[in-house]
Design a protein around this motif. Structure first.
Motif, short mmCIF file in Angstrom:
data_model
loop_
_atom_site.label_atom_id
_atom_site.label_comp_id
_atom_site.label_asym_id
_atom_site.label_seq_id
_atom_site.Cartn_x
_atom_site.Cartn_y
_atom_site.Cartn_z
N CYS A 75 0.82 -1.11 -0.09
CA CYS A 75 0.12 0.07 -0.28
C CYS A 75 0.77 1.39 -0.28
O CYS A 75 0.95 2.64 -0.72
CB CYS A 75 -0.86 -0.45 1.49
SG CYS A 75 -1.76 1.63 1.15
N PHE A 227 -2.93 -1.04 -5.95
CA PHE A 227 -2.73 0.26 -4.89
C PHE A 227 -2.35 1.30 -6.62
O PHE A 227 -3.41 2.33 -6.23
CB PHE A 227 -2.23 0.11 -4.05
CG PHE A 227 -2.90 -0.51 -2.43
CD1 PHE A 227 -3.29 -0.66 -2.04
CD2 PHE A 227 -1.86 -1.74 -2.33
CE1 PHE A 227 -4.16 -1.20 -1.30
CE2 PHE A 227 -2.35 -2.33 -1.25
CZ PHE A 227 -3.77 -2.05 -1.05
N THR A 278 -6.36 0.46 5.58
CA THR A 278 -5.83 -0.39 4.10
C THR A 278 -5.60 -1.95 5.99
O THR A 278 -5.89 -2.69 5.58
CB THR A 278 -4.41 -0.31 4.11
OG1 THR A 278 -4.40 0.02 2.79
CG2 THR A 278 -3.52 -1.65 3.46
#
Length: 469
Positions: A75, A227, A278
């Motif tokens: 992420c 992402f 996340t």
């Protein structure tokens, strides 16, 4: 009124609209003295956008393939990669006050800049419909819990229309919603984490080392690019937002000054938010086994008050609303308006984009979210490479603003299309199609390099560009 310096929008108070099909009031440069988005407001806009439901779903799906710590690292890396693009693209909007669709006219030509923005607009409409479905699912759960009534289709229509009507009000309304939403979004995230840690016996140490139990696997780069792909659309069209960023003539004189003022705002706005949520998405799937945010919140709140559940589900509605306004409806509406700017206003473009997004029924792709995100990122990377190469490496941050809106201007090229851009786009997409995890970067860089070569050896000689030496 003509500008004293054709590369400076400050002196252009009113571009001669003539009868050009390229000109409409909603796509003209936004004057510096009419702008309202400050650095702090941009932080709020990004924070509210970044806390969106697909982050839950992506984190939960990736958790089934790689350990939790790797999901979080992917992420971070994936969103930092966005700033490779944002570093360059934000300046076009800040300096010239033009939307994304208009910013493509120098690189793709007048007709090309009508077609290519749909590479961005179609995914935006897709995501509007998808996220509206998620928000409607949350609303359906709220009503079901409180009143026992269940009608998802009705809530898709109602939630969709609310977001559409709000977005027609423009950037000021969107900014106000973002500023109000941020405290709520933070509070609900903390509440979810608190319940997970106290009722389910989780700890940071446990979560950090946990992983899903399925046999699916993916590479770290695929995870990172899933992402990145979700925000590639926004990163290449960020000028739809930054065209309203407050700036002075002195500050736009150099890229460094623009970067120092606004890139930190985007970094602060997005990175903490996406990492936190996340983590919340991982917590949700660990504790409940679900990737759907509405189901996660229902399961976590089992046995607790209905009020707590309703507040949490309203969080999904608000977070989706904030994302859909700026990340999806804005760019899609500007693209539609750019198609026929004298006939289609921005507000009308919002309505058209929203209705198309709902009609697409994109929720059927819910189980393949990570794959969809990567595909979108790979398809848009060549557009970003061409646009960035044209603006920085060829034109050196100079755009002939008057010619942007003149059908007989220097961006006419061959029948209003720049062959160099089209060839670079198609060739790069074909060449890089099977490069796997490297496809995004290969598309980004190869398209830019090929475009520069074609422009310098062919197009500029045939179609002189005043700002290119």
């Amino acid at each position: 009124m003509k500008a004293q310096n054709k590369y400076d929008i400050l002196e252009i108070k009113d571009i001669d609209q003539k009868s050009s099909v390229l000109t409409g009031k909603d796509i003209l440069p936004c004057p510096y003295d009419k702008r309202t988005v400050t650095p702090n407001k941009l932080i709020a806009i990004w924070f509210a956008m970044a806390i969106e439901v697909t982050i839950f779903m992506s984190a939960a799906q990736l958790y089934q393939m790689i350990p939790a710590w790797e999901v979080l690292l992917a992420c971070l890396v994936g969103h930092l990669l966005l700033f490779i693009i944002l570093f360059f693209t934000q300046d076009i909007g800040i300096k010239y006050g033009i939307p994304f669709a208009v910013s493509l006219r120098p690189s793709f030509g007048y007709a090309g800049a009508i077609i290519i923005p749909y590479f961005r607009a179609v995914p935006a409409m897709f995501w509007f419909g998808f996220q509206t479905w998620v928000a409607a699912s949350a609303m359906n759960e709220i009503i079901h819990v409180g009143f026992g009534y269940d009608n998802l289709t009705l809530w898709i229509i109602i939630v969709g229309l609310i977001q559409i009507l709000h977005t027609t009000l423009g950037i000021k309304a969107v900014t106000r919603l973002s500023q109000v939403a941020v405290p709520m979004l933070i509070a609900v995230g903390i509440y979810i984490a608190y319940v997970a840690f106290t009722d389910f016996g989780l700890s940071f140490a446990k979560i950090w080392t946990m992983s899903g139990s399925t046999e699916k696997e993916c590479s770290f780069m695929f995870a990172a690019l899933s992402f990145t792909g979700g925000w590639t659309t926004m990163s290449i069209s960020i000028m739809d937002i930054t065209r309203d960023c407050t700036i002075s003539p002195e500050e736009v004189s150099t890229l460094g000054k623009v970067t120092r003022k606004y890139l930190p705002s985007q970094l602060i706005g997005i990175i903490p938010a996406v990492l936190f949520y996340t983590f919340i998405g991982i917590v949700g799937v660990v504790t409940t086994g679900y990737s759907d945010p509405a189901k996660i919140l229902v399961a976590i709140n089992a046995g607790r008050s209905d009020l707590a559940l309703i507040i949490c589900l309203l969080f999904i509605l608000v977070s989706t609303w904030c994302t859909n306004d700026t990340a999806n409806l804005f760019p899609a509406a500007y693209t539609i308006t750019n198609t026929a700017p004298k006939k289609i206003s921005f507000a009308m473009g919002v309505v058209i984009a929203g209705l198309i997004g709902l009609a697409m029924r994109p929720w059927s792709a819910a189980e393949s979210m990570t794959n969809v995100l990567v595909i979108i990122g790979n398809l848009l990377a060549p557009v970003a490479g061409i646009m960035i190469s044209d603006y920085y490496f060829l034109r050196k941050r100079k755009i002939n603003v008057e010619d942007l809106y003149d059908l007989n201007g220097q961006y006419k090229y061959f029948k209003n299309i720049n062959p160099a851009a089209i060839i670079s786009l198609v060739a790069t997409t074909v060449i890089c199609w099977n490069l796997g995890d490297a496809q995004f970067f290969a598309n980004l860089f190869l398209s830019g390099i090929l475009y520069i070569i074609l422009m310098k050896t062919w197009i500029i000689k045939k179609y002189p560009q005043a700002e290119i030496n």
